[in-house]
Design a protein around this motif. Structure first.
Motif, PDB file in Angstrom:
ATOM      1  N   GLU A   1       0.830  -1.200   0.000  1.00  0.00           N
ATOM      2  CA  GLU A   1       0.000   0.000   0.000  1.00  0.00           C
ATOM      3  C   GLU A   1       0.863   1.248   0.000  1.00  0.00           C
ATOM      4  OE1 GLU A   1      -3.834  -1.735   2.553  1.00  0.00           O
ATOM      5  OE2 GLU A   1      -2.530  -0.185   3.398  1.00  0.00           O
ATOM      6  N   ASN A   2       0.529   2.180  -0.857  1.00  0.00           N
ATOM      7  CA  ASN A   2       1.220   3.480  -0.901  1.00  0.00           C
ATOM      8  C   ASN A   2       2.738   3.336  -1.028  1.00  0.00           C
ATOM      9  OD1 ASN A   2      -1.294   4.808  -0.504  1.00  0.00           O
ATOM     10  ND2 ASN A   2      -1.108   4.511   1.709  1.00  0.00           N
ATOM     11  N   GLY A   3       3.140   2.368  -1.822  1.00  0.00           N
ATOM     12  CA  GLY A   3       4.566   2.184  -2.066  1.00  0.00           C
ATOM     13  C   GLY A   3       5.315   1.522  -0.929  1.00  0.00           C
ATOM     14  N   LYS A   4       4.608   1.019   0.100  1.00  0.00           N
ATOM     15  CA  LYS A   4       5.249   0.356   1.231  1.00  0.00           C
ATOM     16  C   LYS A   4       4.853  -1.120   1.266  1.00  0.00           C
ATOM     17  CE  LYS A   4       5.405   4.445   4.215  1.00  0.00           C
ATOM     18  NZ  LYS A   4       4.999   5.017   5.524  1.00  0.00           N
TER      19      LYS A   4
ATOM     20  N   ASN B   1      -0.588   6.589  -7.266  1.00  0.00           N
ATOM     21  CA  ASN B   1       0.302   7.670  -6.878  1.00  0.00           C
ATOM     22  C   ASN B   1       1.763   7.257  -6.798  1.00  0.00           C
ATOM     23  OD1 ASN B   1      -1.952   9.344  -6.576  1.00  0.00           O
ATOM     24  ND2 ASN B   1      -2.252   8.685  -4.450  1.00  0.00           N
ATOM     25  N   ALA B   2       2.024   5.963  -6.971  1.00  0.00           N
ATOM     26  CA  ALA B   2       3.403   5.479  -6.886  1.00  0.00           C
ATOM     27  C   ALA B   2       4.040   5.526  -8.261  1.00  0.00           C
ATOM     28  CB  ALA B   2       3.424   4.046  -6.349  1.00  0.00           C
TER      29      ALA B   2
ATOM     30  N   GLY C   1       0.467   1.411  -6.777  1.00  0.00           N
ATOM     31  CA  GLY C   1      -0.735   2.233  -6.791  1.00  0.00           C
ATOM     32  C   GLY C   1      -0.641   3.390  -7.772  1.00  0.00           C
TER      33      GLY C   1
END
Length: 230
Positions: free
Chosen positions: A120-123, A219-220, A217
């Motif tokens: 999630e969110n690049g993590k 935004n990534a 995602g």
């Protein structure tokens, strides 16, 4: 967990300037703890002062008073008077174990697919075992992924890519070491073959192939992530 760090393999000696003699290091040549502690303190404090001068430090709550030059200098003086400690410990059982340990991280996938729980969110959130807390399985966020185009491994000295085979051959001759007794007799290329990340970690025979590509995602950054299976 933000945990940037480096691993080094350092030889206990080296070739002479002419390359015709092996020069052994002293038994306690590696990691002079007191020197490293003072050096680290000096480097850290130097960068801390630069950040303060550039206005890049934030002082909140009960340390807000450090914004004043007088109090900041008092803090620096206190830190300089303290003996900083650099934690150093002996290596593993032998050199082969060290190579094996690092090889699992440099030439194989360090985290298996079944340990990855979500992205999630690049993590990446993965499962790990806390041996200090009764071997309980816990979740951790992984942040120390190498940036794009970052060189994972660098070689220096007798292990540098340019003359590695030639210099290692000379070292073995001077040390009267037989190639038959060296697991990586073909150089570090043998280690890469030994820790082939395309092989199945369970049976050691099956070949890992790309099963699917998981995209990050919206935004990534647009970077492909491969999932491997045997």
């Amino acid at each position: 967990m933000h945990h940037p760090h480096l691993h080094f393999i350092v030889t206990g000696g080296g070739l002479s300037y002419k390359g015709d003699k092996w020069i052994s290091s002293r038994k306690k040549f590696f990691l002079p703890v007191k020197v490293i502690s003072r050096l680290f303190r000096g480097k850290f404090m130097s960068e801390l002062k630069k950040l303060n001068l550039d206005g890049k430090l934030t002082y909140n709550d009960n340390i807000e008073y450090l914004q004043q030059t007088k109090h900041f200098k008092e803090l620096l003086n206190t830190l300089y008077k303290k003996d900083w400690v650099s934690y150093c410990k002996p290596p593993f059982n032998n050199a082969e174990q060290v190579i094996g340990y690092l090889g699992r991280y440099t030439h194989r996938v360090a985290i298996s697919n079944n340990r990855i729980k979500k992205l999630e969110n690049g993590k990446v959130c993965f499962q790990w075992k806390d041996y200090k807390d009764g071997c309980k399985n816990k979740l951790r966020f992984l942040l120390h992924i190498l940036p794009d185009k970052f060189v994972k491994i660098r070689y220096y000295g007798i292990l540098s890519n340019r003359n590695r085979k030639k210099k290692l051959k000379i070292c073995r001759k001077l040390l009267t070491v037989s190639n038959k007794n060296i697991p990586a007799q073909a150089g570090l290329e043998e280690m890469e073959r030994k820790f082939d990340y395309t092989k199945c970690p369970h049976c050691g025979i099956g070949v890992m192939v790309i099963q699917k590509v998981v995209l990050p995602g919206k935004n990534a950054p647009a970077q492909k992530r491969s999932s491997l299976t045997a």
